[in-house]
Enzyme design. Structure first.
Site, mmCIF file in Angstrom:
data_model
loop_
_atom_site.group_PDB
_atom_site.id
_atom_site.type_symbol
_atom_site.label_atom_id
_atom_site.label_comp_id
_atom_site.label_asym_id
_atom_site.label_seq_id
_atom_site.Cartn_x
_atom_site.Cartn_y
_atom_site.Cartn_z
ATOM 1 N N GLU A 136 86.293 119.754 43.550
ATOM 2 C CA GLU A 136 87.469 119.095 44.098
ATOM 3 C C GLU A 136 88.134 119.984 45.140
ATOM 4 O O GLU A 136 88.115 121.210 45.032
ATOM 5 C CB GLU A 136 88.464 118.764 42.978
ATOM 6 C CG GLU A 136 87.927 117.726 42.013
ATOM 7 C CD GLU A 136 88.871 117.414 40.868
ATOM 8 O OE1 GLU A 136 88.882 116.250 40.423
ATOM 9 O OE2 GLU A 136 89.579 118.335 40.405
ATOM 10 N N CYS A 162 93.339 123.181 49.869
ATOM 11 C CA CYS A 162 92.954 124.069 48.766
ATOM 12 C C CYS A 162 91.478 123.827 48.475
ATOM 13 O O CYS A 162 91.091 122.743 48.038
ATOM 14 C CB CYS A 162 93.824 123.748 47.552
ATOM 15 S SG CYS A 162 93.475 124.741 46.105
ATOM 16 N N CYS A 201 94.224 127.104 32.558
ATOM 17 C CA CYS A 201 93.521 126.468 33.680
ATOM 18 C C CYS A 201 92.428 125.523 33.200
ATOM 19 O O CYS A 201 91.540 125.918 32.435
ATOM 20 C CB CYS A 201 92.916 127.550 34.576
ATOM 21 S SG CYS A 201 92.016 126.907 36.002
ATOM 22 N N CYS A 220 90.701 131.359 32.044
ATOM 23 C CA CYS A 220 92.136 131.580 31.890
ATOM 24 C C CYS A 220 92.713 130.492 30.981
ATOM 25 O O CYS A 220 92.342 129.325 31.076
ATOM 26 C CB CYS A 220 92.829 131.555 33.249
ATOM 27 S SG CYS A 220 92.330 132.925 34.331
ATOM 28 N N CYS A 246 98.366 123.112 40.550
ATOM 29 C CA CYS A 246 97.800 124.403 40.155
ATOM 30 C C CYS A 246 97.308 124.377 38.715
ATOM 31 O O CYS A 246 98.038 124.008 37.797
ATOM 32 C CB CYS A 246 98.878 125.478 40.331
ATOM 33 S SG CYS A 246 98.329 127.134 39.892
ATOM 34 N N CYS A 248 84.270 127.633 36.431
ATOM 35 C CA CYS A 248 84.712 129.024 36.563
ATOM 36 C C CYS A 248 84.373 129.797 35.296
ATOM 37 O O CYS A 248 84.406 129.254 34.197
ATOM 38 C CB CYS A 248 86.226 129.050 36.806
ATOM 39 S SG CYS A 248 86.910 130.691 37.140
#
Length: 342
Positions: free
Chosen positions: A92, A105, A119, A116, A330, A112
């Site tokens: 995305e 962005c 996230c 975290c 975010c 990933c």
């Protein structure tokens, strides 16, 4: 035989291509111009190359551009685009218009590895690195490309975990043969990766944003497992070796969690940690994600936190939240559904 993609190759790589095909050396710059300064869909459109050379190129290469496969629009004007990459993966990218600024962005990985706590991309896990072409395609195939003023590597993935392809993409963005943009239009965000952190600073003039989220190592490790491999103190020690006052901007990203890192005790620790470093703090509201018990601090708390830091000499802003209703804010990007993951 699957053909290779021309889009995403640097000038030196294009020089290797034309040499291997027996084409004149100057053809590399001609190809680069077609790829990055014009929008074409096929090698046949490269009209200043001879028919013979176009046929040679087509035998082994194709352009490699892909339009977004889906777009979601927020009530605030933010648009989240879905791109298909590497055949069967998805990423995305988020377009954020804001008065005279328009920011994209971009993602650097499918998923990933950093995991975290706050996230959704990290919860998805890691599937693949993007190529420089995959990264640049998010820009080049964006319907609003001509409106862009800024690029931020704050999408899916840890950019420094894919350092070679990220640096290649940045080279194309900033070189005269490519987009010719100033590095000051580009910000790369990282949680910190020891093997490539210093390399990025040395080889790029782009702005740097470090995901901080706590000034205390033990607490940061709970939020960000990467802390255990490359501690905040190590990151800060390296940053002290560089002068960020002229060529680029250094910022620290700080998501403010209710009852976790939002009291003035943490603000005071931030001042101690970052004393003497020319930087800024960006405070970010936490956006709730499934399966995570964390909550965001209220605006009154965030404002008090900002004002305390600013009054003590550490320039601090509160980042406006955009695209939350379409899961574009975010920490909310995820293609787990498209990847067939739960």
């Amino acid at each position: 035989m699957d053909k290779r993609f021309l889009f995403g190759l640097t000038l030196s790589e294009l020089q290797g291509v034309v040499k291997s095909l027996g084409m004149p050396a100057f053809a590399a710059k001609q190809i680069a111009s077609w790829l990055y300064q014009k929008k074409i869909g096929s090698i046949d459109e490269m009209s200043n190359l001879s028919l013979k050379h176009r046929e040679l190129l087509k035998e082994e290469y194709e352009i490699g551009l892909h339009e977004p496969v889906e777009a979601m629009r927020s009530v605030d004007g933010t648009i989240k685009y879905l791109y298909q990459v590497n055949g069967n993966h998805f990423v995305e990218a988020v377009y954020i218009p804001d008065d005279e600024r328009a920011t994209l962005c971009v993602s650097s990985q499918v998923g990933c590895k950093m995991n975290c706590k706050f996230c959704m991309t990290g919860k998805q896990g890691f599937s693949a690195n993007l190529t420089a072409g995959d990264i640049l395609n998010q820009i080049h195939s964006l319907p609003e490309k001509e409106e862009l003023t800024n690029i931020v590597f704050m999408g899916m993935g840890e950019p420094l975990d894919n350092i070679d392809e990220v640096l290649k993409a940045i080279e194309v963005m900033t070189s005269s043969y490519g987009y010719g943009w100033s590095p000051k239009r580009i910000t790369v965000s990282t949680s910190g990766l020891k093997k490539s952190f210093r390399r990025f600073i040395d080889e790029s003039d782009c702005h740097l944003a470090v995901s901080l989220h706590s000034p205390l190592s033990a607490q940061r490790a709970e939020l960000m497992p990467a802390e255990r491999a490359f501690s905040l103190l190590e990151i800060v020690d390296i940053l002290r070796e560089y002068d960020f006052s002229k060529q680029r901007r250094l910022s620290f990203e700080y998501i403010v969690f209710k009852g976790v890192n939002d009291s003035l005790v943490y603000a005071k620790e931030l001042l101690k940690l970052l004393r003497g470093i020319d930087c800024r703090i960006n405070l970010i509201r936490f956006h709730a994600i499934p399966g995570v018990a964390l909550e965001g601090a209220d605006m009154e708390t965030m404002t008090a936190f900002r004002d305390y830091l600013t009054s003590h000499g550490l320039f601090t802003t509160i980042r406006a939240s955009r695209g939350e209703d379409i899961f574009a804010a975010c920490g909310m990007l995820s293609t787990a559904k498209q990847e067939g993951l739960k």
